[in-house]
Design a protein around this motif. Structure first.
Motif, PDB file in Angstrom:
ATOM      1  N   THR A 194       0.861  -1.184   0.000  1.00 26.35           N
ATOM      2  CA  THR A 194       0.000   0.000   0.000  1.00 26.35           C
ATOM      3  C   THR A 194       0.893   1.227   0.000  1.00 26.35           C
ATOM      4  O   THR A 194       1.793   1.334   0.830  1.00 26.35           O
ATOM      5  N   PHE A 196       1.109   5.714  -1.267  1.00 31.73           N
ATOM      6  CA  PHE A 196       0.544   6.937  -1.832  1.00 31.73           C
ATOM      7  C   PHE A 196       1.446   7.432  -2.957  1.00 31.73           C
ATOM      8  O   PHE A 196       2.657   7.283  -2.915  1.00 31.73           O
ATOM      9  N   LEU A 214      -4.027   6.628  -3.952  1.00 30.03           N
ATOM     10  CA  LEU A 214      -3.732   5.585  -2.975  1.00 30.03           C
ATOM     11  C   LEU A 214      -3.764   4.254  -3.717  1.00 30.03           C
ATOM     12  O   LEU A 214      -4.792   3.887  -4.297  1.00 30.03           O
ATOM     13  N   ALA A 304      -3.171   5.907   5.854  1.00 31.31           N
ATOM     14  CA  ALA A 304      -4.122   4.893   5.408  1.00 31.31           C
ATOM     15  C   ALA A 304      -3.930   3.632   6.235  1.00 31.31           C
ATOM     16  O   ALA A 304      -2.791   3.214   6.489  1.00 31.31           O
TER      17      ALA A 304
END
Length: 420
Positions: A194, A196, A214, A304
């Motif tokens: 994950t 950005f 994202l 996140a």
């Protein structure tokens, strides 16, 4: 064996939930060795039958023996720590776990979770859940442990290691035995990535906006058996109210996200997300509302947290990014419009020179943001000058030309009459 912080364990024994203080590690160097407390040793026998475990298939059993080499009784609080491979969090029913006494008091077993990790627990049936066993001086106790895979054991998880430790630090450093359990079929385990990507940050029309993507990507074999939920949090230095306006591009249009308990929930990623799904990208944009108390460009932190939407919802992955953001800007003041003054002509010009063309301002299309931002205008060609200033100049020029022509006609008439 992974490091686990001290926290509470939910002991599943019937419907009883007990909060237990836990050590930082199973074999903690901080155990109170001065009073011979961390002295026990655990031994795990070979699992029977041998061979890999299968989802929903046969279980395996092994003997667990706890030895006390000292001259006084020591309390043992069992803690079976499972270290998985793969990105999925294990739920209570993903592992089959049962403990029976061999030469120990009658035993009740259950499953606990700390920091999202699966843990096997057991205690004397005659005592409250969470109570320990008193291992006699220079003695031992033995249990038969059954282990297996539930039918829904995650397809993107593989082999796991099981360690026989204690959560009251009674097992000596280096004295906790462990065993690696193979899972069939063998898979290439991966992870959930994950991150950005900051697309842009700056003025978009009259607003100051930050555009970000994202991204989520799964690697390895298998897929997540549940949907993935993602929540966002926003923070900034100081205590001023920022009045964040966070939007996500959903179904082709920007939609406002509402905060609940300071968290913004994004649309879920459907179950079955795996390597074959590719990169999942969620476009985001952020601005400061008109009620913001921030008065200058400020560094914003966006975090996140990704978790499974069902079952064990402890976070699977976290990511964060920092970027600058400024308050909304007021529209620029309109420049005052004045009529151009026509100079007085005392002598007519026999060959009046053409009036210089007014400067033409082109409409420029800005591309602040990502490709989803629609802009209007053209950056090529010319546009006719409009407004009070341009029309007044045109009529003033025509008036000046007519005045000059009238003066010339009057002069010619006088000359003809004089000559006549």
């Amino acid at each position: 064996m992974s490091v686990r912080t001290a926290a509470a364990i939910a002991v599943v024994a019937g419907v009883v939930t007990t909060l237990l203080p836990l050590s930082a590690t199973a074999a903690s160097a901080a155990a109170p060795a001065a009073d011979d407390h961390a002295v026990l040793r655990t031994e795990m026998g070979a699992p029977v039958p041998g061979g890999p475990l299968t989802r929903g298939g046969a279980t395996e059993t092994f003997d667990l023996t706890v030895k006390n080499p000292t001259g006084k009784a020591v309390e043992y609080k069992p803690w079976m720590l499972l270290d998985p491979t793969g990105p999925s969090r294990l739920d209570e029913h993903d592992i089959v776990f049962k403990v029976e006494a061999v030469d120990a008091p009658a035993t009740t077993s259950g499953i606990g979770r700390q920091d999202g990790e699966w843990q096997g627990l057991f205690s004397p049936s005659a005592k409250e859940p969470g109570e320990g066993f008193d291992i006699p001086a220079n003695g031992r106790m033995t249990w038969k442990v059954t282990i297996g895979l539930g039918a829904n054991y995650p397809t993107n998880n593989g082999d796991f290691n099981l360690t026989a430790a204690s959560y009251n630090n009674s097992v000596a450093p280096g004295g906790a035995d462990s065993h690696l359990f193979k899972v069939d079929p063998q898979i290439k385990t991966g992870e959930l990535k994950t991150w950005f990507k900051q697309v842009s940050s700056g003025k978009d029309g009259q607003e100051q906006r930050a555009y970000l993507d994202l991204n989520h990507q799964a690697t390895g074999d298998g897929a997540f058996a549940t949907a993935l939920a993602t929540s966002l949090t926003l923070s900034h230095p100081g205590g001023q109210d920022a009045d964040f306006r966070l939007q996500a591009l959903i179904d082709g249009r920007w939609q406002d996200l509402k905060a609940e308990d300071s968290r913004y929930e994004l649309p879920r990623i459907a179950k079955g997300f795996g390597a074959a799904s590719g990169v999942h990208t969620q476009p985001l944009r952020l601005s400061l509302g008109k009620n913001t108390k921030l008065t200058k460009r400020t560094t914003i932190t966006m975090e996140a947290e990704v978790r499974q939407a069902e079952g064990n919802t402890w976070p699977v992955k976290n990511a964060s990014v920092q970027f600058p953001l400024a308050p909304i800007t007021e529209p620029a003041p309109t420049e005052p419009t004045t009529n151009p003054t026509t100079p007085t002509t005392t002598t007519p010009s026999p060959s009046p020179s053409p009036t210089a063309a007014s400067a033409v301002r082109q409409a420029v299309a800005t591309t602040t943001g990502n490709s989803d931002v629609t802009t209007t205008g053209s950056s090529t060609g010319s546009l006719a000058t409009t407004g009070a200033g341009s029309s007044t100049g045109l009529y003033a020029g025509l008036a000046a030309a007519l005045v000059a022509l009238g003066a010339a006609a009057a002069w010619l008439g006088r000359r003809r009459r004089t000559n006549a």
